[in-house]
Scaffold this active site. Structure first.
Site, PDB file in Angstrom:
ATOM      1  N   GLU A 153       0.804  -1.236   0.000  1.00 30.53           N
ATOM      2  CA  GLU A 153       0.000   0.000   0.000  1.00 30.53           C
ATOM      3  C   GLU A 153       0.830   1.277   0.000  1.00 30.53           C
ATOM      4  O   GLU A 153       0.654   2.148   0.849  1.00 30.53           O
ATOM      5  CB  GLU A 153      -0.976  -0.012   1.189  1.00 30.53           C
ATOM      6  CG  GLU A 153      -1.920  -1.207   1.172  1.00 30.53           C
ATOM      7  CD  GLU A 153      -2.898  -1.214   2.347  1.00 30.53           C
ATOM      8  OE1 GLU A 153      -2.831  -0.313   3.208  1.00 30.53           O
ATOM      9  OE2 GLU A 153      -3.726  -2.142   2.410  1.00 30.53           O
ATOM     10  N   ASN A 194       2.165  -5.177  -3.161  1.00 32.90           N
ATOM     11  CA  ASN A 194       0.794  -5.555  -2.804  1.00 32.90           C
ATOM     12  C   ASN A 194      -0.055  -4.312  -2.514  1.00 32.90           C
ATOM     13  O   ASN A 194       0.388  -3.430  -1.774  1.00 32.90           O
ATOM     14  CB  ASN A 194       0.874  -6.442  -1.549  1.00 32.90           C
ATOM     15  CG  ASN A 194      -0.409  -7.187  -1.224  1.00 32.90           C
ATOM     16  OD1 ASN A 194      -0.947  -7.891  -2.079  1.00 32.90           O
ATOM     17  ND2 ASN A 194      -0.899  -7.050   0.000  1.00 32.90           N
ATOM     18  N   HIS A 230     -10.211  -6.714  -1.935  1.00 32.09           N
ATOM     19  CA  HIS A 230     -11.271  -6.429  -0.953  1.00 32.09           C
ATOM     20  C   HIS A 230     -12.388  -5.686  -1.689  1.00 32.09           C
ATOM     21  O   HIS A 230     -12.203  -4.543  -2.101  1.00 32.09           O
ATOM     22  CB  HIS A 230     -10.739  -5.543   0.175  1.00 32.09           C
ATOM     23  CG  HIS A 230      -9.670  -6.192   1.004  1.00 32.09           C
ATOM     24  ND1 HIS A 230      -9.913  -7.302   1.788  1.00 32.09           N
ATOM     25  CD2 HIS A 230      -8.366  -5.900   1.170  1.00 32.09           C
ATOM     26  CE1 HIS A 230      -8.793  -7.650   2.409  1.00 32.09           C
ATOM     27  NE2 HIS A 230      -7.835  -6.829   2.042  1.00 32.09           N
ATOM     28  N   GLU A 260      -5.851 -11.050  -0.822  1.00 29.18           N
ATOM     29  CA  GLU A 260      -6.628 -10.818   0.411  1.00 29.18           C
ATOM     30  C   GLU A 260      -8.120 -10.772   0.109  1.00 29.18           C
ATOM     31  O   GLU A 260      -8.857  -9.956   0.660  1.00 29.18           O
ATOM     32  CB  GLU A 260      -6.204  -9.492   1.066  1.00 29.18           C
ATOM     33  CG  GLU A 260      -4.715  -9.362   1.301  1.00 29.18           C
ATOM     34  CD  GLU A 260      -4.318  -8.079   2.023  1.00 29.18           C
ATOM     35  OE1 GLU A 260      -5.208  -7.371   2.539  1.00 29.18           O
ATOM     36  OE2 GLU A 260      -3.115  -7.796   2.085  1.00 29.18           O
ATOM     37  N   ASP A 262     -11.963 -10.713  -0.237  1.00 26.97           N
ATOM     38  CA  ASP A 262     -13.246 -10.860   0.462  1.00 26.97           C
ATOM     39  C   ASP A 262     -14.250  -9.904  -0.166  1.00 26.97           C
ATOM     40  O   ASP A 262     -13.876  -8.938  -0.823  1.00 26.97           O
ATOM     41  CB  ASP A 262     -13.155 -10.704   1.995  1.00 26.97           C
ATOM     42  CG  ASP A 262     -12.487  -9.429   2.474  1.00 26.97           C
ATOM     43  OD1 ASP A 262     -12.424  -8.450   1.703  1.00 26.97           O
ATOM     44  OD2 ASP A 262     -12.040  -9.397   3.638  1.00 26.97           O
TER      45      ASP A 262
END
Ligand code: XIL
Length: 360
Positions: A153, A194, A230, A260, A262
């Site tokens: 990030e 990432n 996400h 990651e 979801d």
């Protein structure tokens, strides 16, 4: 005892994979040519026996990521004093279960101990502290990590660099410096950049591509781009858009992975939201499955019981493929179908690759 009629009803509703080909998520993913399907986990959950039984199920999970215990605040809470116990617990678990390990993460503006974020640094002293952190942590886990998220990030949503402590004192060079240090400590681990909101085209995705090129321009090794994945129900891009963005990274010579994944929803859930969630998961998984160079998919924990979503996004939850009572949701079958788990007739990417090499 399960009644045959209820199985038939579930099959008709598309809620179950075809029994003859029933396979878990990791089994289906690897049959499709991916290297793994995996999940994040975290140390507090490891004492929950029911949770542990499923976490160790390699039919569903061929890979683990520690949710917190390899981050800077966990591994170097005070300068040059390292603590690896919690990270080791997850690394040992993956090893014992024969699961790959994605190591997460080395440089991030969050979960930084205050001696780093609030220290009085010069370019030189912070570069030394950064290199020391990376060298010690990567050396400790050498040989255990399939991949490291080296920098996490680094970008704002408009594609500019986050003004974090590293950027303030070192400038963008902190990124290639981090990759160089990681490669020097473990030349076998795949080194990733990432981030989130880089899964679809736009300023941030363009900036992530620039980061890959920046690291390459320093002559440092970068092997992959991790797309966190996400998303929110009903706001997940189409498979086509997702796949085309994945290809913009692989065109630079790096691999990609959803790291990651979801798909959260405003609570309470409803059958419509659960159905849309299944579609959204399938778009992400399908995009990876059809993209050469997309090596794997990780969900950010598998059960709503331990999801980070409700703590972070107020009013949202139910983001995982299993509910908080460990029951599979429709999303599970959405993912499985997108991996071809219920259709053995479809050719896997591996088979197609072999056929192409053989000239078929
Ligand atoms: C989250 C963890 O899941 C939470 O337990 C913690 O409180 C905050 O961090 N992007 C990342 C992950 O790269 O490290 C974050 O994990 C979720 C967002």
């Amino acid at each position: 005892m399960v009644h045959l009629s209820s199985i038939a009803t579930a099959l008709a509703a598309g809620l179950l994979p075809q029994l003859a080909n029933a396979a878990g998520l990791n089994t289906a993913a690897t049959a499709k040519g991916l290297d793994y399907f995996g999940t994040a986990t975290d140390n507090p959950e490891l004492t929950d026996n029911t949770y542990m039984t499923q976490l160790k199920n390699t039919d569903d999970f061929g890979q683990l990521t520690p949710g917190n215990s390899m981050k800077w605040d966990a591994t170097e809470p005070s300068q040059n004093s390292f603590s690896f116990e919690k990270g080791d617990a997850i690394a040992d678990l993956a090893e014992a279960n024969g699961q790959k390990l994605r190591c997460h993460n080395l440089v991030w503006y969050q979960q930084l101990p205050s001696w780093v974020s609030g220290g009085s640094w010069t370019n030189e002293t912070l570069t030394e502290a950064l290199k020391n952190h990376i060298t010690k942590v990567v050396t400790h886990y050498k040989g255990k990590c399939y991949a490291w998220d080296v920098v996490n990030e680094a970008l704002n949503d408009d594609g500019s660099y986050r003004e974090n402590v590293f950027y303030q004192h070192i400038g963008e060079a902190y990124i290639p410096i981090a990759f160089e240090a990681a490669a020097a400590a473990d030349s076998d681990a795949k080194l990733y950049y990432n981030d989130y909101s880089i899964e679809y085209g736009g300023d941030k995705a363009n900036a992530a591509e620039k980061i890959v090129k920046l690291v390459q321009s320093y002559g440092a090794k970068i092997d992959g781009v991790g797309l966190q994945g996400h998303f929110t129900v009903g706001q997940t891009p189409s498979k086509k858009d997702l796949a085309s963005t994945l290809k913009s990274y692989t065109a630079l010579g790096v691999e990609v992975a959803y790291t990651e994944m979801d798909v959260r929803m405003e609570t309470p859930s409803s059958s419509d939201k659960l159905s849309q969630q299944s579609t959204d998961y399938a778009s992400l998984v399908g995009a990876c499955a059809e993209t050469e160079g997309c090596v794997g998919i990780t969900i950010w924990d598998w059960t709503d019981k331990y999801s980070w979503v409700p703590d972070t996004f107020s009013g949202y939850g139910d983001a995982c493929p299993w509910d908080e009572n460990y029951k599979k949701k429709q999303a599970y079958n959405g993912i499985l179908n997108a991996l071809g788990g219920s259709s053995s007739a479809r050719k896997s990417r591996k088979m197609r690759r072999n056929m192409i090499t053989r000239g078929n």
